[in-house]
Structure formats: C-alpha cells, structure tokens
Scaffold this active site. Structure first.
Site, PDB file in Angstrom:
ATOM      1  N   TYR A  60       0.837  -1.204   0.000  1.00  0.00           N
ATOM      2  CA  TYR A  60       0.000   0.000   0.000  1.00  0.00           C
ATOM      3  C   TYR A  60       0.866   1.246   0.000  1.00  0.00           C
ATOM      4  CZ  TYR A  60      -4.280  -2.528   1.325  1.00  0.00           C
ATOM      5  OH  TYR A  60      -5.374  -3.351   1.336  1.00  0.00           O
TER       6      TYR A  60
ATOM      7  N   TYR B  97      -0.585  -9.799   0.727  1.00  0.00           N
ATOM      8  CA  TYR B  97       0.444  -9.240   1.617  1.00  0.00           C
ATOM      9  C   TYR B  97       0.363  -9.913   2.992  1.00  0.00           C
ATOM     10  CZ  TYR B  97      -3.456  -6.206   3.145  1.00  0.00           C
ATOM     11  OH  TYR B  97      -4.668  -5.728   3.592  1.00  0.00           O
TER      12      TYR B  97
ATOM     13  N   ARG C  46      -3.005 -12.080   3.643  1.00  0.00           N
ATOM     14  CA  ARG C  46      -4.359 -11.744   3.175  1.00  0.00           C
ATOM     15  C   ARG C  46      -4.568 -12.239   1.744  1.00  0.00           C
ATOM     16  NH1 ARG C  46      -7.727  -8.248   4.516  1.00  0.00           N
ATOM     17  NH2 ARG C  46      -9.019 -10.032   3.998  1.00  0.00           N
TER      18      ARG C  46
ATOM     19  N   HIS D 118      -7.309  -8.585  -2.411  1.00  0.00           N
ATOM     20  CA  HIS D 118      -8.616  -7.957  -2.194  1.00  0.00           C
ATOM     21  C   HIS D 118      -8.572  -6.486  -2.550  1.00  0.00           C
ATOM     22  CE1 HIS D 118      -6.321  -7.331   1.515  1.00  0.00           C
ATOM     23  NE2 HIS D 118      -6.982  -6.189   1.611  1.00  0.00           N
TER      24      HIS D 118
ATOM     25  N   HIS E 121     -10.580  -2.941  -1.231  1.00  0.00           N
ATOM     26  CA  HIS E 121     -11.508  -2.348  -0.259  1.00  0.00           C
ATOM     27  C   HIS E 121     -12.509  -1.454  -0.991  1.00  0.00           C
ATOM     28  CE1 HIS E 121      -9.060  -3.487   3.314  1.00  0.00           C
ATOM     29  NE2 HIS E 121      -8.070  -3.405   2.445  1.00  0.00           N
TER      30      HIS E 121
HETATM   31 FE   LIG Z   1      -6.224  -4.501   2.646  1.00  0.00          FE
END
Ligand SMILES: [Fe+2]
Length: 234
Positions: free
Chosen positions: A105, A144, A154, A157, A159
């Site tokens: 991110y 990640y 995870r 995905h 959000h």
């Molecule tokens: Fe996330």
C-alpha cells in the site's frame, strides 16, 4: 442501539464483531450494549454530482501515472449496486483502495517489504450510472502478510466504500477474487458465518466483459441492505 435494535443486524450474513481468530476485533469492538441513535435512517447521505467526478478517477492505471503504466495485471472491475428490493441505485459514490501488484500500500504505516510503484496510488472513485452500474480499471492487487498469526497472508482484495441514499446505507467491505488459495486461512474472510454470504464478496471472472488485448474482467455486484446484502464490516 438497544439490544433489540442491535439484534436486528443479520449475524449470519455479516461478520461477527468479535472474532478471536481476527485478533484486533477483540480490542476494538464494543463489549457493552450500544446506544440507539434516534432517527438515523432519516439522515440522507451527501449527494454527489457527476460534474465533480473525472473519468480518470475510476482508472487507477492512469490516475497516478507519472511516466509508465503501473506494473502488474491490468483488470476491469465492474458491477451493479442494488437496494434491498433489487432496484438499481444510481448516483451512488463508490470509493476503492488497494495494494499494488506486489502487495504494498501507499501508506506511511505500511511495513511490508515489497516495492512501491511510482505510477500506482491504489485509490479511485466513481458514481453509479442511471442503471446502478459502475466500472473501474485497475491492477490486480497482490497478497500481503500481516501480523495476526504465524505466516498470515491476506487473500488478494480491494476495499470498497459505497454510499447509498442514506447514511445507514453506507457499506464498507472487501472484494476478493475467485479461486484464491488463501481463503481458508484468512480470519477476516472467515469471520462471515454463512458460505453464501462469503460468496457474495468474491468477484467472478467474466470472459464476456473481458476486453480483448487489454484486460480481464471481474464482476462484483453489491446489495446495500436486506437478505441478500453484501456482507459489510462492522
Ligand atoms: Fe487490505
């Protein structure tokens, strides 16, 4: 909310507030009865004008591009937003945010040792059209690691935040990709009790919507309320 109102939450459809396998839920969710906010359903959400939106806002491969295309698999994510009666919801603000193709991110607290992409911010927004339809162009996010438990990763995905016609119609959730091998290990995904509800968070690959020579397409339809509601985060 009183216990009575609180009990109206569909606990089978939406994730448990406290799900011990997802460790931070134990610390951040209320353990006492909630206080009802009177008349909340009467509060309309902000209205958003098409004129305040640029077409580039829904294209994450362009909205932060400096010199090169962002790295990774380009994809289209599209779908329809509906209310509890199956009616399309037009002019609904959809905002998304995601990791880049390496699973990183753009965030100052991000600690994952994976490369940033200078041509990819990982955030975009759009409005649904008169038929409730929306479309994003983006890069398929990478998985990640996170520190919830040993070897925790995870599933890939995106959000989503969706504003419907009222503040109570705001939905915050995560969209997944079908066939991800990490589903069975992910306590966030598995905090949703019902398998059908889980399936509503998984975008389906569509060869019909795939654009030749350009990008795979995934369909993610969203239902704001009711029995078929898309599971939302607490
Ligand atoms: Fe996330």
């Amino acid at each position: 909310m009183t216990n009575n109102a609180w009990n109206k939450r569909d606990w089978y459809n939406h994730p448990n507030l406290i799900y011990p396998d997802y460790k931070s839920t134990v610390f951040r969710n209320p353990k006492n009865s909630l206080i009802k906010l009177e008349n909340l359903p009467e509060i309309p959400s902000p209205s958003f004008e098409k004129t305040s939106m640029r077409s580039i806002d829904s294209d994450l491969t362009l909205n932060a591009k400096k010199n090169y295309d962002p790295i990774g698999e380009r994809i289209i994510v599209l779908g329809k937003v509906k209310d509890e009666f199956g009616r399309p919801v037009p002019d609904c603000l959809i905002e998304i945010w995601q990791a880049n193709s390496a699973g990183r991110y753009v965030h100052r607290e991000e600690i994952h040792d994976a490369p940033l992409d200078p041509n990819f911010l990982g955030a975009g927004m759009t409005l649904t059209d008169k038929n409730g339809d929306y479309k994003f162009t983006t890069i398929k996010p990478g998985s990640y690691p996170w520190d919830n438990h040993h070897n925790a990763w995870r599933p890939a995905h995106i959000h989503f935040s969706i504003f419907g016609r009222a503040f109570v119609d705001r939905l915050v959730t995560q969209m997944y990709f079908e066939g991800d091998p990490l589903f069975k290990y992910d306590p966030i995904f598995n905090s949703i009790p019902d398998k059908k509800a889980k399936d509503r968070l998984i975008a389906k690959f569509s060869i019909d919507q795939t654009i030749p020579e350009f990008a795979h397409a995934y369909i993610f339809n969203i239902v704001l309320r009711g029995r078929e509601a898309t599971p939302m985060e607490a």
